[in-house]
Design a protein around this motif. Structure first.
Motif, PDB file in Angstrom:
ATOM      1  N   LYS A  83     -83.887 -60.430 -57.191  1.00  5.99           N
ATOM      2  CA  LYS A  83     -83.849 -59.864 -55.839  1.00  5.99           C
ATOM      3  C   LYS A  83     -83.241 -58.458 -55.849  1.00  5.99           C
ATOM      4  O   LYS A  83     -83.719 -57.566 -55.154  1.00  5.99           O
ATOM      5  CB  LYS A  83     -83.063 -60.771 -54.897  1.00  5.99           C
ATOM      6  CG  LYS A  83     -83.837 -62.033 -54.549  1.00  5.99           C
ATOM      7  CD  LYS A  83     -83.134 -62.870 -53.495  1.00  5.99           C
ATOM      8  CE  LYS A  83     -83.963 -64.113 -53.256  1.00  5.99           C
ATOM      9  NZ  LYS A  83     -84.276 -64.335 -51.860  1.00  5.99           N
ATOM     10  N   ILE A  84     -82.192 -58.272 -56.649  1.00  4.07           N
ATOM     11  CA  ILE A  84     -81.519 -56.968 -56.720  1.00  4.07           C
ATOM     12  C   ILE A  84     -82.465 -55.920 -57.295  1.00  4.07           C
ATOM     13  O   ILE A  84     -82.508 -54.780 -56.832  1.00  4.07           O
ATOM     14  CB  ILE A  84     -80.218 -57.074 -57.547  1.00  4.07           C
ATOM     15  CG1 ILE A  84     -79.191 -57.923 -56.785  1.00  4.07           C
ATOM     16  CG2 ILE A  84     -79.658 -55.692 -57.857  1.00  4.07           C
ATOM     17  CD1 ILE A  84     -78.035 -58.416 -57.633  1.00  4.07           C
ATOM     18  N   MET A  85     -83.250 -56.303 -58.298  1.00  5.31           N
ATOM     19  CA  MET A  85     -84.180 -55.352 -58.918  1.00  5.31           C
ATOM     20  C   MET A  85     -85.293 -54.948 -57.945  1.00  5.31           C
ATOM     21  O   MET A  85     -85.798 -53.840 -58.006  1.00  5.31           O
ATOM     22  CB  MET A  85     -84.787 -55.941 -60.197  1.00  5.31           C
ATOM     23  CG  MET A  85     -83.787 -56.091 -61.322  1.00  5.31           C
ATOM     24  SD  MET A  85     -82.962 -54.500 -61.645  1.00  5.31           S
ATOM     25  CE  MET A  85     -81.515 -55.025 -62.506  1.00  5.31           C
ATOM     26  N   ASN A  86     -85.662 -55.840 -57.032  1.00  2.00           N
ATOM     27  CA  ASN A  86     -86.703 -55.536 -56.044  1.00  2.00           C
ATOM     28  C   ASN A  86     -86.169 -54.743 -54.862  1.00  2.00           C
ATOM     29  O   ASN A  86     -86.871 -53.920 -54.295  1.00  2.00           O
ATOM     30  CB  ASN A  86     -87.349 -56.829 -55.523  1.00  2.00           C
ATOM     31  CG  ASN A  86     -88.244 -57.467 -56.557  1.00  2.00           C
ATOM     32  OD1 ASN A  86     -88.806 -56.784 -57.404  1.00  2.00           O
ATOM     33  ND2 ASN A  86     -88.372 -58.769 -56.499  1.00  2.00           N
ATOM     34  N   ASN A  87     -84.938 -55.035 -54.460  1.00  2.00           N
ATOM     35  CA  ASN A  87     -84.397 -54.430 -53.255  1.00  2.00           C
ATOM     36  C   ASN A  87     -82.872 -54.516 -53.314  1.00  2.00           C
ATOM     37  O   ASN A  87     -82.311 -55.573 -53.064  1.00  2.00           O
ATOM     38  CB  ASN A  87     -84.950 -55.184 -52.035  1.00  2.00           C
ATOM     39  CG  ASN A  87     -84.662 -54.466 -50.747  1.00  2.00           C
ATOM     40  OD1 ASN A  87     -84.244 -53.314 -50.752  1.00  2.00           O
ATOM     41  ND2 ASN A  87     -84.884 -55.148 -49.640  1.00  2.00           N
ATOM     42  N   LYS A  88     -82.213 -53.402 -53.629  1.00  2.00           N
ATOM     43  CA  LYS A  88     -80.761 -53.423 -53.801  1.00  2.00           C
ATOM     44  C   LYS A  88     -80.042 -53.679 -52.471  1.00  2.00           C
ATOM     45  O   LYS A  88     -80.247 -52.955 -51.508  1.00  2.00           O
ATOM     46  CB  LYS A  88     -80.271 -52.105 -54.387  1.00  2.00           C
ATOM     47  CG  LYS A  88     -80.615 -51.947 -55.836  1.00  2.00           C
ATOM     48  CD  LYS A  88     -79.958 -50.724 -56.431  1.00  2.00           C
ATOM     49  CE  LYS A  88     -80.458 -50.488 -57.829  1.00  2.00           C
ATOM     50  NZ  LYS A  88     -81.886 -50.273 -57.925  1.00  2.00           N
ATOM     51  N   PRO A  89     -79.176 -54.704 -52.438  1.00  2.00           N
ATOM     52  CA  PRO A  89     -78.388 -54.952 -51.226  1.00  2.00           C
ATOM     53  C   PRO A  89     -77.226 -53.950 -51.138  1.00  2.00           C
ATOM     54  O   PRO A  89     -76.915 -53.257 -52.113  1.00  2.00           O
ATOM     55  CB  PRO A  89     -77.868 -56.370 -51.445  1.00  2.00           C
ATOM     56  CG  PRO A  89     -77.774 -56.500 -52.932  1.00  2.00           C
ATOM     57  CD  PRO A  89     -78.900 -55.681 -53.491  1.00  2.00           C
ATOM     58  N   ASP A  90     -76.590 -53.902 -49.983  1.00  2.00           N
ATOM     59  CA  ASP A  90     -75.427 -53.032 -49.796  1.00  2.00           C
ATOM     60  C   ASP A  90     -74.141 -53.725 -50.238  1.00  2.00           C
ATOM     61  O   ASP A  90     -73.131 -53.075 -50.493  1.00  2.00           O
ATOM     62  CB  ASP A  90     -75.320 -52.635 -48.318  1.00  2.00           C
ATOM     63  CG  ASP A  90     -76.558 -51.880 -47.870  1.00  2.00           C
ATOM     64  OD1 ASP A  90     -76.731 -50.725 -48.297  1.00  2.00           O
ATOM     65  OD2 ASP A  90     -77.375 -52.465 -47.129  1.00  2.00           O
ATOM     66  N   LEU A  91     -74.197 -55.046 -50.304  1.00  2.00           N
ATOM     67  CA  LEU A  91     -73.032 -55.855 -50.679  1.00  2.00           C
ATOM     68  C   LEU A  91     -73.539 -57.163 -51.273  1.00  2.00           C
ATOM     69  O   LEU A  91     -74.554 -57.694 -50.825  1.00  2.00           O
ATOM     70  CB  LEU A  91     -72.173 -56.144 -49.440  1.00  2.00           C
ATOM     71  CG  LEU A  91     -70.999 -57.123 -49.581  1.00  2.00           C
ATOM     72  CD1 LEU A  91     -69.928 -56.568 -50.518  1.00  2.00           C
ATOM     73  CD2 LEU A  91     -70.388 -57.445 -48.224  1.00  2.00           C
TER      74      LEU A  91
END
Length: 119
Positions: A41-49
């Motif tokens: 998920k992080i590689m597709n769309n980096k979260p803010d936290l």
């Protein structure tokens, strides 16, 4: 633009509880039940936290943070653990870790912490 929090925990009750509390504060929430799913998920769309459980199947919390930092990806992270002292010792050298909190936690503490990191 709304900020996004990625909640990573293998216990469905904790994932759903955190999702509800964080959404009430006006943030978007993504859920993952293990470190591998979180990494994808992080590689597709980096979260803010990231709210990250210390002990996870497949890839545990510290390993996930280490892998991200090795790739120069630093995302503010709250590490959650039933053994916060041990977790804190293990992750003290990571740049990404904003805070280590013990489980069970107080929901008001979570609200405050998330808000302080994201604002």
């Amino acid at each position: 633009m709304n900020k996004t929090v990625l909640v990573v925990d293998d216990q469905i009750g904790i994932r759903l509880l955190l999702e509800e509390v964080i959404q009430q504060e006006g943030y978007n929430v993504e859920l993952a039940l293990n470190g591998k799913e979180a990494l994808d998920k992080i590689m597709n769309n980096k979260p803010d936290l990231i709210m990250l459980d210390y002990k996870l199947p497949i890839i545990d919390g510290p390993t996930l943070v280490k892998n991200l930092e090795n790739d120069n990806i630093v995302i503010p992270t709250i590490m959650m653990s039933g053994l916060p002292e041990k977790a804190e010792d293990d992750v003290q050298n990571f740049k990404s870790i904003s805070k280590t909190i013990g489980k069970p936690f107080q929901l008001n503490d979570i609200r405050e912490l998330v808000k302080n990191i994201l604002e």
